[in-house]
Design an enzyme around this catalytic site. Structure first.
Site, short mmCIF file in Angstrom:
data_model
loop_
_atom_site.label_atom_id
_atom_site.label_comp_id
_atom_site.label_asym_id
_atom_site.label_seq_id
_atom_site.Cartn_x
_atom_site.Cartn_y
_atom_site.Cartn_z
CG ASP A 140 -1.54 1.34 1.53
OD1 ASP A 140 -1.84 2.20 0.98
OD2 ASP A 140 -2.33 0.72 2.65
CB ILE A 141 2.14 3.74 -2.32
CG1 ILE A 141 2.87 4.82 -2.97
CG2 ILE A 141 0.22 4.63 -2.93
CD1 ILE A 141 2.67 4.93 -4.17
CG ASP A 194 -7.26 10.43 -6.84
OD1 ASP A 194 -6.62 11.17 -5.84
OD2 ASP A 194 -7.57 10.98 -7.59
CB VAL A 228 -10.78 2.90 -13.14
CG1 VAL A 228 -11.41 1.93 -11.84
CG2 VAL A 228 -10.21 4.06 -12.19
N GLY A 259 -9.86 3.86 -6.57
CA GLY A 259 -8.15 3.61 -6.30
C GLY A 259 -7.28 4.06 -5.71
CB SER A 278 -2.83 4.58 -16.76
OG SER A 278 -2.67 5.70 -17.27
P1 ADP Z 1 -5.94 5.01 -12.30
O1 ADP Z 1 -6.95 6.11 -12.66
O2 ADP Z 1 -5.07 5.85 -13.43
O3 ADP Z 1 -6.31 3.24 -13.04
P2 ADP Z 1 -6.44 3.07 -9.97
O4 ADP Z 1 -6.38 3.32 -8.61
O5 ADP Z 1 -7.85 3.11 -10.62
O6 ADP Z 1 -5.65 4.52 -11.19
O7 ADP Z 1 -5.06 2.31 -9.86
C1 ADP Z 1 -3.94 2.96 -10.08
C2 ADP Z 1 -2.93 1.38 -9.75
O8 ADP Z 1 -3.17 1.67 -8.15
C3 ADP Z 1 -3.86 -0.15 -9.73
O9 ADP Z 1 -2.86 -1.44 -10.05
C4 ADP Z 1 -4.40 -0.68 -8.45
O10 ADP Z 1 -4.61 -2.06 -8.11
C5 ADP Z 1 -3.67 0.51 -8.11
N1 ADP Z 1 -3.65 0.84 -5.78
C6 ADP Z 1 -4.81 1.36 -5.64
N2 ADP Z 1 -4.91 1.53 -4.23
C7 ADP Z 1 -2.65 1.55 -3.80
C8 ADP Z 1 -2.63 2.19 -2.91
N3 ADP Z 1 -3.48 1.81 -1.71
N4 ADP Z 1 -1.36 1.66 -3.15
C9 ADP Z 1 -0.71 1.35 -4.42
N5 ADP Z 1 -0.89 0.88 -5.25
C10 ADP Z 1 -2.92 1.33 -5.50
#
Ligand code: ADP
Length: 172
Positions: free
Chosen positions: A10-11, A34, A125, A32, A122
């Site tokens: 988890d970032i 964000d 979603v 996601g 990207s």
């Molecule tokens: P985008 O709209 O750019 O596709 P998303 O948030 O839907 O953005 O997804 C981008 C990536 O972030 C995906 O690979 C997802 O698995 C990942 N992701 C979701 N939550 C987290 C998190 N808490 N930490 C790191 N990566 C995450």
């Protein structure tokens, strides 16, 4: 030069000088990664995003802006807007995605930030094919790191196992 590290997790938990948010053009938050960053970082991040929106308007795909990291362990959040797969040609999408990584790192360097953690921009979603996105991300980061010595460490933080396995293979 600089090093690349691969992390599964988890970032929002990363202790890096900057973590990168895969934002949308509105900069007003979303789902996601964000949503996770705004939830964990608190309202100070959105407040600075609002100021940027007022002063600069929407953030186009490929560009990056920087805010406080609020309550997160990182020092700063860099918000970049990835391409939505299908809106441009595949080649144009590659270039926009590479620009996200390049512009985020250039912004980090201009702030003297030494370690930067990226999510897999990207590939949620926005539906960019994961293997293609990983190859673009790694290529853009390697090219950036080779040409400078401001940023010392880049972390690819993979949340889902599919991305983690792809990065593991491609980083060899
Ligand atoms: P985008 O709209 O750019 O596709 P998303 O948030 O839907 O953005 O997804 C981008 C990536 O972030 C995906 O690979 C997802 O698995 C990942 N992701 C979701 N939550 C987290 C998190 N808490 N930490 C790191 N990566 C995450």
């Amino acid at each position: 030069m600089g090093t690349i590290r691969l992390i599964k997790g988890d970032i929002t938990k990363e202790r890096a000088d900057a973590i990168v948010n895969a934002a949308n053009s509105s900069l007003m938050g979303g789902g996601g990664v964000d949503g996770a960053i705004h939830r964990a970082g608190g309202p100070a991040i959105l407040e600075e995003c609002r100021t940027i929106r007022r002063e600069c308007g929407e953030c186009p795909s490929g560009q990056a802006v920087i805010t406080t990291a609020g309550n997160l362990p990182a020092l700063k959040v860099i918000h970049t807007v990835g391409p939505v797969w299908g809106r441009q040609t595949p080649d144009e999408s590659d270039e926009l995605l590479a620009a996200c990584y390049r512009n985020s790192l250039a912004l980090a360097a201009s702030y003297g930030l030494k370690s930067v953690a990226f999510p897999n921009i990207s590939t949620g979603v926005y539906h960019f094919p994961k293997e293609r996105a990983a190859a673009v991300a790694i290529g853009a980061v390697r090219a950036f790191l080779a040409g400078q010595d401001e940023v010392e460490e880049v972390r690819f933080v993979c949340f889902d196992d599919e991305n983690y396995q792809l990065y593991k293979m491609l980083l060899g």
